[in-house]
Design a protein around this motif. Structure first.
Motif, PDB file in Angstrom:
ATOM      1  N   LEU A 193      11.224   4.551 -10.939  1.00  0.00           N
ATOM      2  CA  LEU A 193      11.072   4.720  -9.484  1.00  0.00           C
ATOM      3  C   LEU A 193      10.238   3.574  -8.900  1.00  0.00           C
ATOM      4  O   LEU A 193      10.530   3.069  -7.811  1.00  0.00           O
ATOM      5  CB  LEU A 193      10.416   6.070  -9.169  1.00  0.00           C
ATOM      6  N   ARG A 194       9.214   3.154  -9.654  1.00  0.00           N
ATOM      7  CA  ARG A 194       8.374   2.067  -9.175  1.00  0.00           C
ATOM      8  C   ARG A 194       9.184   0.775  -9.092  1.00  0.00           C
ATOM      9  O   ARG A 194       9.114   0.047  -8.103  1.00  0.00           O
ATOM     10  CB  ARG A 194       7.164   1.888 -10.101  1.00  0.00           C
ATOM     11  N   GLU A 195       9.987   0.538 -10.114  1.00  0.00           N
ATOM     12  CA  GLU A 195      10.801  -0.679 -10.130  1.00  0.00           C
ATOM     13  C   GLU A 195      11.794  -0.695  -8.968  1.00  0.00           C
ATOM     14  O   GLU A 195      12.026  -1.729  -8.345  1.00  0.00           O
ATOM     15  CB  GLU A 195      11.555  -0.787 -11.460  1.00  0.00           C
ATOM     16  N   ILE A 196      12.369   0.490  -8.683  1.00  0.00           N
ATOM     17  CA  ILE A 196      13.314   0.562  -7.555  1.00  0.00           C
ATOM     18  C   ILE A 196      12.593   0.180  -6.265  1.00  0.00           C
ATOM     19  O   ILE A 196      13.082  -0.620  -5.465  1.00  0.00           O
ATOM     20  CB  ILE A 196      13.932   1.977  -7.429  1.00  0.00           C
ATOM     21  N   SER A 197      11.391   0.722  -6.072  1.00  0.00           N
ATOM     22  CA  SER A 197      10.651   0.439  -4.839  1.00  0.00           C
ATOM     23  C   SER A 197      10.216  -1.016  -4.760  1.00  0.00           C
ATOM     24  O   SER A 197      10.125  -1.588  -3.668  1.00  0.00           O
ATOM     25  CB  SER A 197       9.421   1.335  -4.747  1.00  0.00           C
ATOM     26  N   LEU A 198       9.937  -1.617  -5.933  1.00  0.00           N
ATOM     27  CA  LEU A 198       9.545  -3.022  -5.929  1.00  0.00           C
ATOM     28  C   LEU A 198      10.737  -3.934  -5.648  1.00  0.00           C
ATOM     29  O   LEU A 198      10.583  -5.135  -5.439  1.00  0.00           O
ATOM     30  CB  LEU A 198       8.934  -3.387  -7.295  1.00  0.00           C
ATOM     31  N   GLY A 199      11.918  -3.348  -5.649  1.00  0.00           N
ATOM     32  CA  GLY A 199      13.113  -4.132  -5.372  1.00  0.00           C
ATOM     33  C   GLY A 199      13.689  -4.773  -6.620  1.00  0.00           C
ATOM     34  O   GLY A 199      14.580  -5.623  -6.533  1.00  0.00           O
ATOM     35  N   ASN A 200      13.198  -4.353  -7.761  1.00  0.00           N
ATOM     36  CA  ASN A 200      13.714  -4.917  -9.011  1.00  0.00           C
ATOM     37  C   ASN A 200      14.947  -4.142  -9.470  1.00  0.00           C
ATOM     38  O   ASN A 200      15.096  -2.961  -9.184  1.00  0.00           O
ATOM     39  CB  ASN A 200      12.649  -4.852 -10.101  1.00  0.00           C
ATOM     40  N   GLU A 201      15.767  -4.814 -10.219  1.00  0.00           N
ATOM     41  CA  GLU A 201      16.956  -4.149 -10.743  1.00  0.00           C
ATOM     42  C   GLU A 201      16.557  -3.314 -11.950  1.00  0.00           C
ATOM     43  O   GLU A 201      15.759  -3.738 -12.779  1.00  0.00           O
ATOM     44  CB  GLU A 201      18.001  -5.190 -11.137  1.00  0.00           C
ATOM     45  N   ILE A 202      17.106  -2.114 -12.053  1.00  0.00           N
ATOM     46  CA  ILE A 202      16.769  -1.275 -13.215  1.00  0.00           C
ATOM     47  C   ILE A 202      18.057  -1.008 -13.991  1.00  0.00           C
ATOM     48  O   ILE A 202      19.157  -1.075 -13.436  1.00  0.00           O
ATOM     49  CB  ILE A 202      16.111   0.048 -12.795  1.00  0.00           C
ATOM     50  N   PRO A 203      17.914  -0.708 -15.274  1.00  0.00           N
ATOM     51  CA  PRO A 203      19.119  -0.427 -16.063  1.00  0.00           C
ATOM     52  C   PRO A 203      19.770   0.880 -15.584  1.00  0.00           C
ATOM     53  O   PRO A 203      19.074   1.864 -15.338  1.00  0.00           O
ATOM     54  CB  PRO A 203      18.581  -0.287 -17.488  1.00  0.00           C
ATOM     55  N   VAL A 204      21.092   0.843 -15.420  1.00  0.00           N
ATOM     56  CA  VAL A 204      21.824   2.042 -15.008  1.00  0.00           C
ATOM     57  C   VAL A 204      22.972   2.245 -15.991  1.00  0.00           C
ATOM     58  O   VAL A 204      23.781   1.338 -16.212  1.00  0.00           O
ATOM     59  CB  VAL A 204      22.399   1.890 -13.585  1.00  0.00           C
ATOM     60  N   ALA A 205      22.995   3.424 -16.623  1.00  0.00           N
ATOM     61  CA  ALA A 205      24.070   3.708 -17.569  1.00  0.00           C
ATOM     62  C   ALA A 205      25.097   4.620 -16.912  1.00  0.00           C
ATOM     63  O   ALA A 205      24.825   5.233 -15.879  1.00  0.00           O
ATOM     64  CB  ALA A 205      23.480   4.369 -18.806  1.00  0.00           C
ATOM     65  N   GLU A 206      26.279   4.707 -17.537  1.00  0.00           N
ATOM     66  CA  GLU A 206      27.339   5.542 -16.952  1.00  0.00           C
ATOM     67  C   GLU A 206      27.022   7.021 -17.090  1.00  0.00           C
ATOM     68  O   GLU A 206      27.416   7.829 -16.267  1.00  0.00           O
ATOM     69  CB  GLU A 206      28.668   5.232 -17.642  1.00  0.00           C
ATOM     70  N   LYS A 207      26.344   7.338 -18.236  1.00  0.00           N
ATOM     71  CA  LYS A 207      25.979   8.743 -18.462  1.00  0.00           C
ATOM     72  C   LYS A 207      24.465   8.804 -18.682  1.00  0.00           C
ATOM     73  O   LYS A 207      23.941   8.136 -19.565  1.00  0.00           O
ATOM     74  CB  LYS A 207      26.689   9.306 -19.689  1.00  0.00           C
TER      75      LYS A 207
ATOM     76  N   ALA B 258       0.836  -1.207   0.000  1.00  0.00           N
ATOM     77  CA  ALA B 258       0.000   0.000   0.000  1.00  0.00           C
ATOM     78  C   ALA B 258       0.871   1.257   0.000  1.00  0.00           C
ATOM     79  O   ALA B 258       2.039   1.222   0.371  1.00  0.00           O
ATOM     80  CB  ALA B 258      -0.907  -0.004   1.223  1.00  0.00           C
ATOM     81  N   GLY B 259       0.256   2.360  -0.385  1.00  0.00           N
ATOM     82  CA  GLY B 259       0.956   3.641  -0.331  1.00  0.00           C
ATOM     83  C   GLY B 259       0.920   4.391  -1.644  1.00  0.00           C
ATOM     84  O   GLY B 259       1.124   5.599  -1.675  1.00  0.00           O
ATOM     85  N   GLY B 260       0.682   3.678  -2.742  1.00  0.00           N
ATOM     86  CA  GLY B 260       0.603   4.332  -4.044  1.00  0.00           C
ATOM     87  C   GLY B 260       1.896   5.055  -4.367  1.00  0.00           C
ATOM     88  O   GLY B 260       2.989   4.558  -4.100  1.00  0.00           O
ATOM     89  N   MET B 261       1.745   6.254  -4.895  1.00  0.00           N
ATOM     90  CA  MET B 261       2.922   7.036  -5.306  1.00  0.00           C
ATOM     91  C   MET B 261       3.877   7.316  -4.139  1.00  0.00           C
ATOM     92  O   MET B 261       5.059   7.528  -4.339  1.00  0.00           O
ATOM     93  CB  MET B 261       2.465   8.362  -5.912  1.00  0.00           C
ATOM     94  N   MET B 262       3.332   7.329  -2.939  1.00  0.00           N
ATOM     95  CA  MET B 262       4.195   7.623  -1.778  1.00  0.00           C
ATOM     96  C   MET B 262       5.252   6.535  -1.626  1.00  0.00           C
ATOM     97  O   MET B 262       6.378   6.791  -1.232  1.00  0.00           O
ATOM     98  CB  MET B 262       3.357   7.713  -0.505  1.00  0.00           C
ATOM     99  N   ARG B 263       4.839   5.284  -1.952  1.00  0.00           N
ATOM    100  CA  ARG B 263       5.801   4.194  -1.839  1.00  0.00           C
ATOM    101  C   ARG B 263       6.540   3.965  -3.162  1.00  0.00           C
ATOM    102  O   ARG B 263       7.751   3.752  -3.170  1.00  0.00           O
ATOM    103  CB  ARG B 263       5.107   2.904  -1.413  1.00  0.00           C
ATOM    104  N   TYR B 264       5.768   4.086  -4.262  1.00  0.00           N
ATOM    105  CA  TYR B 264       6.354   3.678  -5.546  1.00  0.00           C
ATOM    106  C   TYR B 264       6.853   4.864  -6.367  1.00  0.00           C
ATOM    107  O   TYR B 264       7.356   4.680  -7.466  1.00  0.00           O
ATOM    108  CB  TYR B 264       5.327   2.852  -6.333  1.00  0.00           C
ATOM    109  N   GLY B 265       6.702   6.057  -5.873  1.00  0.00           N
ATOM    110  CA  GLY B 265       7.172   7.213  -6.621  1.00  0.00           C
ATOM    111  C   GLY B 265       8.246   8.002  -5.892  1.00  0.00           C
ATOM    112  O   GLY B 265       9.057   8.687  -6.499  1.00  0.00           O
TER     113      GLY B 265
END
Lengths: 395, 597
Positions: free
Chosen positions: B398-412, B315-322
């Motif tokens: 941001l949602r993926e980060i909160s879900l604990g999933n790995e997200i693509p991260v580039a150097e630039k 629960a929390g909507g954008m507060m948790r996932y944004g």
């Protein structure tokens, strides 16, 4: 009692004292006259009334009545926040608002544990001495006027007005200065102030020489004041007499010396005293005290820091909760020891504030004692010589 | 000799016969001193009608009254001080305490009038000869309240730029008391806060060290104090009257102080919600964001049985996932939500309305439905290159980060956008880059110049502290792609964002160009709503405006009387509007159900 006044009437006319030591006055005998002296009377400083019983011109009995000027300041203050009491306190004693402001502020600061900045201490001392000077200048006109010398009052009120000009420049107000705010003062000296003040002081000194010649070296004034209204030395502590009234009797009571406050320890002065304790002596002590104020103002202006902080950091005044406790803060005003007894219960409002004005002792109990056997025409002069302000009796 | 002298000496006064008489100047001919406390002046446009002058006046000489031509708006009560010269004692405390420095006094002291009522006047609004006087009493150098904010302890940039640990440490008791002491209790904040929180009242509770009372005041209007105490957009602080000549009160941190200091296990006892009488009515709530939770809380207090349907696992909507965890830790969200759940509110997780259940079904099963589904869809700039797989929406990442999933991260990385969400993804990306590469190379660029960037000032400052680059004032042109890989973003100078009428109408100078190197582009230029759960039949009967928003009345009731709508899809987007909407909707639902009886 007769040695207090030069009355050489036939003593056989005097009524006898009864067993309680009171005089039996039989008004239906048509020997006596009941007279209300005041509350509207130019010889009474402020509004109070003397209910006197006369035998011929001589006062047989007197009862003082106050209550014509009751504004209930002490009670009002219990219903106001501390900062809201600040504009009120100056109104307790009209000619010397600053002593009220100082005592109120310093009591608060003592309870709250606040040390005010150095500049503020000097400015407070300056304002207190200016107030003393202005107040004496008004008093001296009253003292002379009570004995029929109108011109002195015209001169000294002009001089006082010149001091009010300086007050106006420094504090923003002529009569009610509202300058000594809890935590410090409300402004630094404006530019050119010292020079204008020096001009005032020089003129005051010059005019005071004239006042000395016309009022003090005056056969009429001496005739009416020397040996009149003597305060015995042993009354001083019995009645709680302070200020010039005590000093004229040779008791050097001066809060500035006895319990130094602000920057008085850094100033060079001595308590002005006299020995004979009559109306003339008291007037002379005040005249010399006035000139000492002139000197003190010069000393302060020479030694005071040119700039600096004027107010210490305090809690938000809108909800300043002064720590619980009680204190008594006092200062030497023109009439003696002026004090504020303050009790805080730790809330935003003072629990109790009691104003100790010297007029209470001087104009009620002391006057009642001294006025017996006084001549009707001398009552005003006697009362002014005690330098009383009924407003501070009725807070 | 002395006696003769005493007779002759007074005659020396005769020398004054040739002198000018000593007499005081006539008042009508003299001018007041530069600092004289004369008649009042007020810069009426600068004044905000906070009423602090009225509060300090011991004579009750000041009254705040409406003035023609002055509108009530956020940060301005629309009232102005009216002064009664029958009561005023000219102490000038009103000038000394004036929060905006608009009130002052002239050195004029003469005013002759035959009508006593004229001595009641509104300085500044009434035309008076002394209005333009330069002299007179001005606010002195000292302050009757502390204009400086108590600094908040925050993690040093080096201690925080690799992790998602909460940055803001919160006030200690001593700090909170000092900060609470600065409040002048004007209530401008309460009027502006969408939820109309009793801000001066709970700040007073802090001063009185009565934090339980403080908590009760918070929950009167806001059931998410831990969350709001951290990430509220604090419109109250923006309008705080103390902020006009000093720092505004840190109202948000003070709210957090109350919520933090009260142990969560005692909330029910403190708030007196141990037992609630049930009324047997059932309400369905779609979405467990701020509006849904707020509606559920107030409905539960009124005895309704509430069921929240949440699409995501928590629960929390954008507060948790944004909102990233470094701004709003998950355990603090849980603290607020767990209290609401303890009131008997039920949440059904992983239920998508429109897929697992339908709105029509909810209408049948429940007495009323509240929907606050928020803005979860990203919006695209639609510039050339945005269709590339390495172009992402900030909300998705941001949602993926909160879900604990790995997200693509580039150097630039380049982030397009200047709002708080753009700052959230920029700073999150900076942390992830730090973790992955040991260095930060993220640029956030916005159309708006720095002074009008919608992001909170502290977000911009803190992002820079964390080595992210914020480059405002550029419009994205195209994403350069070589060999199917993004190489960067072409931008042109943005001259202005809004036209003279205040509408969004950006103007560019195409001759001033720049190029930001990047391997990944994140778009964060606003969010859209997903109303796909509304069936065609419902849509037919539901009034919507031309931008696709559902039209609601003051109680957030839609044209379908059983359907209430609130949160970001109606107002905002922010948490506090959602909370306010939810509260009003709860009252609206109660009225609606009572009217059916």
């Amino acid at each position: 009692m007769s040695k207090l006044f030069n009355i050489k009437e036939d003593r056989s006319l005097f009524p006898e004292k009864n067993e309680q030591g009171k005089i039996d006055i039989d008004l239906s005998s048509h020997k006596y006259l009941k007279l209300w002296h005041g509350p509207q009377h130019p010889g009474i400083t402020g509004n109070m009334s003397l209910e006197i019983t006369l035998l011929g011109d001589e006062v047989m009995d007197c009862e003082t009545h106050v209550g014509y000027l009751h504004r209930g300041f002490e009670k009002l203050m219990e219903r106001r926040k501390y900062i809201q009491c600040f504009p009120i306190v100056c109104r307790v004693a009209v000619p010397e608002p600053d002593f009220n402001e100082y005592c109120f502020a310093s009591a608060m600061e003592e309870l709250a544990g606040i040390e005010i900045p150095e500049s503020a201490k000097w400015l407070r001392t300056l304002v207190l001495e200016m107030a003393r000077l202005a107040s004496y200048l008004m008093w001296i006109g009253g003292q002379a006027g009570a004995f029929g010398q109108g011109i002195i009052g015209q001169w000294t009120n002009y001089l006082r007005d010149s001091m009010l000009d300086r007050f106006e420049e420094l504090t923003g107000g002529r009569v009610y200065h509202m300058y000594i705010i809890p935590g410090g003062v409300r402004g630094l000296l404006p530019s050119g102030f010292k020079q204008r003040m020096e001009e005032n002081l020089k003129f005051i000194e010059q005019m005071m020489k004239d006042v000395e010649r016309v009022m003090f070296n005056n056969a009429v004034f001496k005739k009416r004041s020397v040996d009149m209204g003597i305060i015995e030395k042993d009354w001083i502590y019995k009645f709680g007499i302070t200020g010039p009234n005590a000093r004229a009797a040779g008791v050097p009571l001066d809060v500035r010396k006895d319990n130094p406050y602000l920057v008085y320890p850094q100033l060079d002065f001595e308590a002005v005293t006299a020995t004979h304790s009559d109306i003339y002596n008291r007037a002379d002590v005040r005249r010399r005290d006035l000139l000492m104020s002139v000197d003190l103002i010069r000393q302060i202006m020479a030694k005071m820091p040119q700039k600096g902080e004027i107010r210490a950091e305090t809690p938000n005044v809108l909800h300043w909760k002064v720590p619980a406790g009680e204190t008594y803060s006092k200062a030497e005003c023109t009439r003696g020891e002026y004090g504020y007894y303050m009790v805080s219960d730790g809330s935003e409002y003072p629990r109790r504030i009691n104003v100790r004005g010297p007029s209470y002792t001087h104009a009620v109990s002391l006057l009642e004692k001294m006025i017996i056997n006084c001549n009707l025409a001398d009552i005003a002069g006697l009362m002014v010589s005690l330098h009383t302000y009924p407003p501070e009796i009725e807070r | 000799m002395g006696k003769i002298n005493d007779i002759l000496s007074p005659f020396t006064a005769w020398k004054h016969l040739v002198n000018e008489p000593l007499t005081v100047k006539k008042p009508l001919e003299r001018e007041g001193a530069d600092r004289y406390r004369g008649f009042h002046k007020n810069e009426i446009d600068k004044c905000i009608g906070c009423g602090t002058c009225e509060d300090i006046c011991q004579n009750a000489a000041i009254d705040l009254v409406p003035v023609e031509g002055i509108e009530t708006k956020d940060g301005d009560s629309g009232l102005r001080p009216k002064i009664d010269y029958g009561r005023c004692c000219w102490c000038a405390l009103c000038v000394d305490i004036c929060t905006t420095n608009s009130l002052s006094m002239s050195n004029e002291f003469k005013w002759i009038d035959e009508d006593a009522d004229n001595f009641l006047f509104i300085p500044g609004a009434d035309d008076k000869p002394w209005n333009n006087s330069e002299k007179g009493w001005k606010k002195p150098d000292y302050n009757l309240y502390d204009p400086n904010r108590v600094d908040m302890q925050e993690l040093h940039p080096e201690d925080r730029d690799k992790s998602f640990i909460e940055i803001v440490q919160g006030y200690s008791k001593e700090q909170a008391l000092k900060e609470a002491d600065r409040c002048v209790e004007c209530g401008i904040c309460t009027a502006t806060c969408p939820a109309h929180m009793g801000i001066p009242e709970y700040i007073r509770a802090i001063r009185n060290d009565d934090l339980e009372e403080g908590l009760r005041i918070l929950y009167d209007t806001n059931p998410l104090p831990e969350i709001c105490g951290r990430i509220c957009t604090h419109k109250c602080e923006t309008v705080c009257s103390v902020g006009h000549t000093g720092d505004p009160l840190s109202i948000r941190w003070l709210k957090r102080y109350i919520a933090d200091q009260n142990p969560s296990e005692r909330f029910k006892e403190i708030l007196g919600t141990d037992t609630i009488e049930q009324n047997g009515k059932k309400i369905a709530i779609i979405g467990s964001g701020p509006s849904g939770l707020s509606a559920a809380h107030y409905l539960a207090l009124m005895g309704y049985s509430c069921t929240i349907f949440e699409k995501l696992p928590l629960a929390g909507g954008m507060m948790r996932y944004g909102i990233p965890e470094y701004r709003l830790p998950y355990d603090q969200i849980d603290k607020d939500i767990n209290y609401i759940l303890s009131l008997g509110v039920e949440i059904k997780y992983n239920v998508t309305i429109g897929k697992d259940n339908t709105l029509d079904q909810l209408h049948k099963d429940f007495d009323a439905v509240f929907t606050g589904t928020g803005l979860h869809l990203g919006r695209s700039t639609r510039i050339p290159g945005t269709e590339h797989k390495d172009v992402h929406f900030a909300t998705d990442l941001l949602r993926e980060i909160s879900l604990g999933n790995e997200i693509p991260v580039a150097e630039k990385v380049v982030v397009i956008g200047g709002g708080n969400v753009a700052m959230d993804i920029t700073r999150s990306m900076a942390r992830l880059q730090n973790q992955k590469f040991g260095k930060v190379n993220v640029i956030a660029t916005s159309l708006e110049s720095e002074d009008i960037m919608p992001a909170d000032r502290e977000e911009i400052v803190e992002a820079r502290e964390e080595n992210a680059q914020i480059i405002p004032g550029w419009g994205p042109q195209s994403i350069e792609i070589k060999n199917d890989k993004i190489t960067g973003l072409h931008v042109i100078k943005c001259l202005s964002v809004f036209d003279e009428e205040g509408r969004f109408n950006p103007k560019f100078d195409e001759n001033i160009k720049d190029f930001f190197e990047a391997e990944m582009v994140i778009e964060s230029i606003g969010q859209g709503m997903d109303l796909s759960y509304l069936t065609d039949e419902i849509k037919e009967n539901l009034k919507m405006d031309n931008r696709g928003r559902i039209i609601v009345d003051n109680n957030f009731q839609s044209s379908l009387e059983w359907l209430f709508v609130g949160g970001d899809i109606i107002q905002g987007p922010d948490v506090i509007h959602g909370i306010a909407n939810g509260h009003k909707a709860a009252i609206g639902i109660d009225n609606y159900i009572n009217s059916k009886k």
